[in-house]
Write a protein that holds these residues in place. Structure first.
Motif, mmCIF file in Angstrom:
data_model
loop_
_atom_site.group_PDB
_atom_site.id
_atom_site.type_symbol
_atom_site.label_atom_id
_atom_site.label_comp_id
_atom_site.label_asym_id
_atom_site.label_seq_id
_atom_site.Cartn_x
_atom_site.Cartn_y
_atom_site.Cartn_z
ATOM 1 N N ALA A 45 40.231 42.811 37.637
ATOM 2 C CA ALA A 45 39.442 43.384 38.726
ATOM 3 C C ALA A 45 37.954 43.098 38.541
ATOM 4 O O ALA A 45 37.209 43.035 39.518
ATOM 5 C CB ALA A 45 39.692 44.894 38.817
ATOM 6 N N ARG A 46 37.533 42.945 37.305
ATOM 7 C CA ARG A 46 36.149 42.561 37.026
ATOM 8 C C ARG A 46 36.149 41.064 36.769
ATOM 9 O O ARG A 46 36.586 40.590 35.719
ATOM 10 C CB ARG A 46 35.614 43.327 35.821
ATOM 11 C CG ARG A 46 34.180 42.983 35.459
ATOM 12 C CD ARG A 46 33.714 43.787 34.268
ATOM 13 N NE ARG A 46 32.398 43.376 33.822
ATOM 14 C CZ ARG A 46 31.254 43.809 34.325
ATOM 15 N NH1 ARG A 46 31.292 44.715 35.311
ATOM 16 N NH2 ARG A 46 30.100 43.379 33.871
ATOM 17 N N ILE A 47 35.627 40.276 37.724
ATOM 18 C CA ILE A 47 35.664 38.829 37.658
ATOM 19 C C ILE A 47 34.402 38.329 36.961
ATOM 20 O O ILE A 47 33.281 38.686 37.352
ATOM 21 C CB ILE A 47 35.778 38.221 39.067
ATOM 22 C CG1 ILE A 47 37.035 38.751 39.765
ATOM 23 C CG2 ILE A 47 35.807 36.706 39.009
ATOM 24 C CD1 ILE A 47 37.159 38.325 41.217
ATOM 25 N N VAL A 48 34.569 37.503 35.926
ATOM 26 C CA VAL A 48 33.446 36.985 35.153
ATOM 27 C C VAL A 48 33.502 35.458 35.154
ATOM 28 O O VAL A 48 34.517 34.843 35.499
ATOM 29 C CB VAL A 48 33.474 37.527 33.708
ATOM 30 C CG1 VAL A 48 33.314 39.047 33.704
ATOM 31 C CG2 VAL A 48 34.758 37.121 33.002
ATOM 32 N N GLY B 154 31.204 34.509 30.682
ATOM 33 C CA GLY B 154 31.390 35.954 30.584
ATOM 34 C C GLY B 154 30.470 36.764 31.471
ATOM 35 O O GLY B 154 30.622 37.996 31.542
ATOM 36 N N ASP B 155 29.524 36.115 32.189
ATOM 37 C CA ASP B 155 28.640 36.861 33.092
ATOM 38 C C ASP B 155 29.425 37.392 34.290
ATOM 39 O O ASP B 155 30.364 36.764 34.791
ATOM 40 C CB ASP B 155 27.502 35.972 33.577
ATOM 41 C CG ASP B 155 26.455 35.728 32.499
ATOM 42 O OD1 ASP B 155 26.571 36.345 31.416
ATOM 43 O OD2 ASP B 155 25.539 34.909 32.726
ATOM 44 N N PHE B 156 28.995 38.572 34.768
ATOM 45 C CA PHE B 156 29.676 39.252 35.880
ATOM 46 C C PHE B 156 29.465 38.488 37.175
ATOM 47 O O PHE B 156 28.351 38.086 37.519
ATOM 48 C CB PHE B 156 29.148 40.676 36.008
ATOM 49 C CG PHE B 156 29.645 41.404 37.223
ATOM 50 C CD1 PHE B 156 30.963 41.823 37.307
ATOM 51 C CD2 PHE B 156 28.799 41.657 38.297
ATOM 52 C CE1 PHE B 156 31.428 42.491 38.418
ATOM 53 C CE2 PHE B 156 29.260 42.328 39.413
ATOM 54 C CZ PHE B 156 30.576 42.742 39.476
ATOM 55 N N LEU B 157 30.573 38.284 37.931
ATOM 56 C CA LEU B 157 30.511 37.598 39.217
ATOM 57 C C LEU B 157 30.883 38.507 40.387
ATOM 58 O O LEU B 157 30.200 38.504 41.418
ATOM 59 C CB LEU B 157 31.437 36.370 39.218
ATOM 60 C CG LEU B 157 31.087 35.233 38.246
ATOM 61 C CD1 LEU B 157 32.110 34.112 38.370
ATOM 62 C CD2 LEU B 157 29.678 34.709 38.496
ATOM 63 N N ALA B 158 31.996 39.258 40.254
ATOM 64 C CA ALA B 158 32.460 40.084 41.371
ATOM 65 C C ALA B 158 33.356 41.197 40.832
ATOM 66 O O ALA B 158 33.871 41.119 39.713
ATOM 67 C CB ALA B 158 33.195 39.243 42.408
ATOM 68 N N GLN B 159 33.550 42.244 41.681
ATOM 69 C CA GLN B 159 34.378 43.394 41.297
ATOM 70 C C GLN B 159 35.368 43.687 42.412
ATOM 71 O O GLN B 159 34.993 43.916 43.572
ATOM 72 C CB GLN B 159 33.498 44.628 41.043
ATOM 73 C CG GLN B 159 34.259 45.884 40.687
ATOM 74 C CD GLN B 159 34.956 45.780 39.336
ATOM 75 O OE1 GLN B 159 34.321 45.490 38.321
ATOM 76 N NE2 GLN B 159 36.256 46.004 39.324
ATOM 77 N N VAL B 160 36.662 43.662 42.043
ATOM 78 C CA VAL B 160 37.721 44.063 42.967
ATOM 79 C C VAL B 160 38.018 45.542 42.737
ATOM 80 O O VAL B 160 37.932 46.054 41.615
ATOM 81 C CB VAL B 160 38.977 43.202 42.735
ATOM 82 C CG1 VAL B 160 40.108 43.626 43.678
ATOM 83 C CG2 VAL B 160 38.649 41.725 42.936
ATOM 84 N N ASP B 161 38.388 46.256 43.799
ATOM 85 C CA ASP B 161 38.676 47.686 43.710
ATOM 86 C C ASP B 161 39.772 47.946 42.666
ATOM 87 O O ASP B 161 40.920 47.514 42.826
ATOM 88 C CB ASP B 161 39.116 48.181 45.087
ATOM 89 C CG ASP B 161 39.242 49.695 45.119
ATOM 90 O OD1 ASP B 161 38.950 50.350 44.086
ATOM 91 O OD2 ASP B 161 39.637 50.218 46.172
ATOM 92 N N PRO B 162 39.462 48.685 41.570
ATOM 93 C CA PRO B 162 40.451 48.884 40.508
ATOM 94 C C PRO B 162 41.298 50.143 40.677
ATOM 95 O O PRO B 162 42.227 50.374 39.888
ATOM 96 C CB PRO B 162 39.573 48.998 39.263
ATOM 97 C CG PRO B 162 38.331 49.647 39.761
ATOM 98 C CD PRO B 162 38.135 49.194 41.177
ATOM 99 N N ARG B 163 40.989 50.982 41.643
ATOM 100 C CA ARG B 163 41.636 52.289 41.709
ATOM 101 C C ARG B 163 43.153 52.221 41.893
ATOM 102 O O ARG B 163 43.886 52.990 41.245
ATOM 103 C CB ARG B 163 40.998 53.113 42.821
ATOM 104 C CG ARG B 163 39.552 53.503 42.495
ATOM 105 C CD ARG B 163 38.883 54.178 43.669
ATOM 106 N NE ARG B 163 38.760 53.262 44.807
ATOM 107 C CZ ARG B 163 38.193 53.619 45.968
ATOM 108 N NH1 ARG B 163 37.739 54.863 46.135
ATOM 109 N NH2 ARG B 163 38.102 52.745 46.946
ATOM 110 N N PRO B 164 43.691 51.336 42.723
ATOM 111 C CA PRO B 164 45.169 51.290 42.810
ATOM 112 C C PRO B 164 45.824 50.960 41.471
ATOM 113 O O PRO B 164 46.891 51.508 41.149
ATOM 114 C CB PRO B 164 45.420 50.200 43.850
ATOM 115 C CG PRO B 164 44.184 50.150 44.674
ATOM 116 C CD PRO B 164 43.081 50.439 43.728
ATOM 117 N N TYR B 165 45.201 50.119 40.702
ATOM 118 C CA TYR B 165 45.775 49.728 39.418
ATOM 119 C C TYR B 165 45.584 50.827 38.368
ATOM 120 O O TYR B 165 46.421 50.981 37.468
ATOM 121 C CB TYR B 165 45.138 48.410 38.962
ATOM 122 C CG TYR B 165 45.342 47.309 39.981
ATOM 123 C CD1 TYR B 165 46.543 46.610 40.040
ATOM 124 C CD2 TYR B 165 44.345 46.995 40.920
ATOM 125 C CE1 TYR B 165 46.741 45.618 40.985
ATOM 126 C CE2 TYR B 165 44.545 46.007 41.862
ATOM 127 C CZ TYR B 165 45.742 45.331 41.898
ATOM 128 O OH TYR B 165 45.946 44.351 42.841
#
Length: 453
Positions: free
Chosen positions: A215-218, A131-142
């Motif tokens: 979008a929030r990769i854990v 569950g720890d945070f790894l990466a963030q993809v741009d969520p705005r289009p979604y």
């Protein structure tokens, strides 16, 4: 014709003629007698010259030291180290099993949506929890698509409420026979259609919520993150690997087991449950970790005659590394209070294994021994502190030579080494002998004169 009378030659007249002939015959006889002597002398000279030439060009070898013992005196006792045979527990271990360190979980973390990678939240080699945070993809289009779907759902919900109100009015008029039955029934189906539209809108909104979660990769599992696969600012798709997370603790080893060992292993598993497994390094000399056998595979590979086994190890110190090659030692039995001998004492002869047993009069005898069934003479010396079980040939209390046996023979006299590794003093019955080379010249001359020839 006158006849010439030949008068006989007298001895006086013939002597001068015979003298030169006799001298020649005597010279020839003398030369014949001297020929063998000349040949023998020539051969002797040639042999001497060949001997001198050989020693001039041949490499010199150190001469063995002369024995200081008198003729007929016994050789000095050989210093040896001994061990006393005793009873102890012996582990029966199957070794020579080749294995590979295999993580329980080795996850390639990929993005489940497409978009620009805004942030990378891990460092290479970092340990992460599930569950720890790894990466963030741009969520705005979604987020925008979600808002659009929410508006569409509000519109469909309004249409649904209007259709429900019309259906209630039509049902009242139907009871008064003010409208036809068909019109009232049709309104019921219109309500069903709007209900379906609202439900479809809700499903699309839920899908966008899932995309926003993606979008929030854990981290999917706890483990160690490998080298970075992608940097922030890149456009990622569902085929791109964001990180590789490998579970390190606990970890497993998959190894091959010959089919001949399977009955012993299955019997031991039923008797004691999980069997002890030790992992050794590539050279099979250093123990890395200790674990437990989880299970064997359900079939034998027909091409190799091997079955795969999996053992689990605690790996808090990271002594085992994924894909590392190891040698596996599997404990299948413990034989309690059995006769055991040091492996260093066992030697191999023409008739099989034997030991040098020390008798009470400080002599050695060659004693044939037989290792117990399941033991091998070339077993790894690290098992059981270098001890192996002896089925026959030795008894408790026997003393065997463990060091210094290279120059021993059956019946040789020995003296025991002290505990610090040095040889003990000679027995009092033996008189120390002096080295003649250390005596003064006068003493050596006097001793030679008094020694009987």
């Amino acid at each position: 014709m006158d006849e010439k009378v030949l008068s006989p030659i007298t001895d006086a007249e013939a002597a001068p003629a015979r003298a030169p002939m006799a001298a020649r015959i005597a010279a020839r006889l003398t030369q014949a007698r001297r020929a063998p002597m000349t040949i023998g002398l020539s051969a002797l000279i040639a042999a001497a010259l060949a001997w001198a030439a050989y020693h001039a060009i041949a490499p010199t070898e150190p001469q063995a030291p002369r024995s200081t013992h008198k003729k007929g005196s016994p050789a000095a006792p050989q210093p040896v180290a001994v061990a006393t045979i005793a009873r102890r527990d012996i582990k029966i271990v199957r070794h020579g099993l080749l294995g590979t360190v295999t993580p329980i979980a080795n996850v390639s973390v990929k993005s489940q949506i497409s978009g620009y990678l805004m942030e990378v939240g891990y460092k290479e080699g970092q340990f992460v929890q599930k569950g720890d945070f790894l990466a963030q993809v741009d969520p705005r289009p979604y987020e925008a698509q979600k808002a659009q779907l929410e508006g569409q759902m509000m519109r469909d919900q309004g249409s649904l409420e209007q259709a429900r109100d019309d259906m209630r009015r039509y049902q009242s008029l139907k009871k008064l026979d003010s409208i036809s039955r068909q019109q009232a029934d049709n309104q019921t189906w219109v309500v069903k259609q709007y209900e379906g539209a609202v439900k479809a809108d809700q499903a699309q909104i839920d899908n966008q919520n899932l995309n926003l979660a993606y979008a929030r990769i854990v981290a999917p599992v706890a483990g160690r993150v490998g080298l970075r696969k992608v940097d922030a600012g890149n456009y990622v798709t569902t085929a791109d690997v964001i990180a590789l997370v490998t579970q390190i603790d606990p970890i497993t080893v998959i190894f091959g087991v010959p089919e001949d060992y399977i009955p012993d292993i299955m019997r031991a598993q039923k008797k004691s449950g999980g069997l002890e497994v030790a992992a050794f390094d590539r050279s099979d000399t250093k123990q890395i970790a200790t674990g437990r056998l989880l299970t064997l595979d359900n079939s034998i590979d027909s091409t190799t005659g091997m079955v795969s086994g999996r053992a689990e190890f605690e790996n808090k110190e990271e002594t085992l590394y994924p894909n590392q090659f190891v040698n596996v030692h599997l404990l299948v039995d413990v034989r309690e209070k059995t006769i055991a001998a040091p492996k260093a004492a066992i030697r191999t002869g023409a008739s099989g294994p034997f030991v040098y047993k020390v008798t009470d009069d400080s002599r050695v005898v060659m004693q044939s021994v037989a290792p117990a069934e399941g033991e091998h003479f070339d077993d790894f010396a690290g098992f059981n502190d270098g001890m192996i079980e002896i089925a026959s040939g030795l008894a408790e209390g026997d003393r065997v030579v463990v060091d210094g046996a290279d120059r021993l023979r059956d019946g040789a006299s020995v003296r025991l080494a002290a505990s610090d590794g040095r040889a003990s003093a000679a027995p009092p019955s033996e008189t120390p002998r002096k080295d003649p080379s250390q005596e003064p010249p006068q003493e050596r001359r006097r001793r030679r004169q008094t020694t009987p020839q």
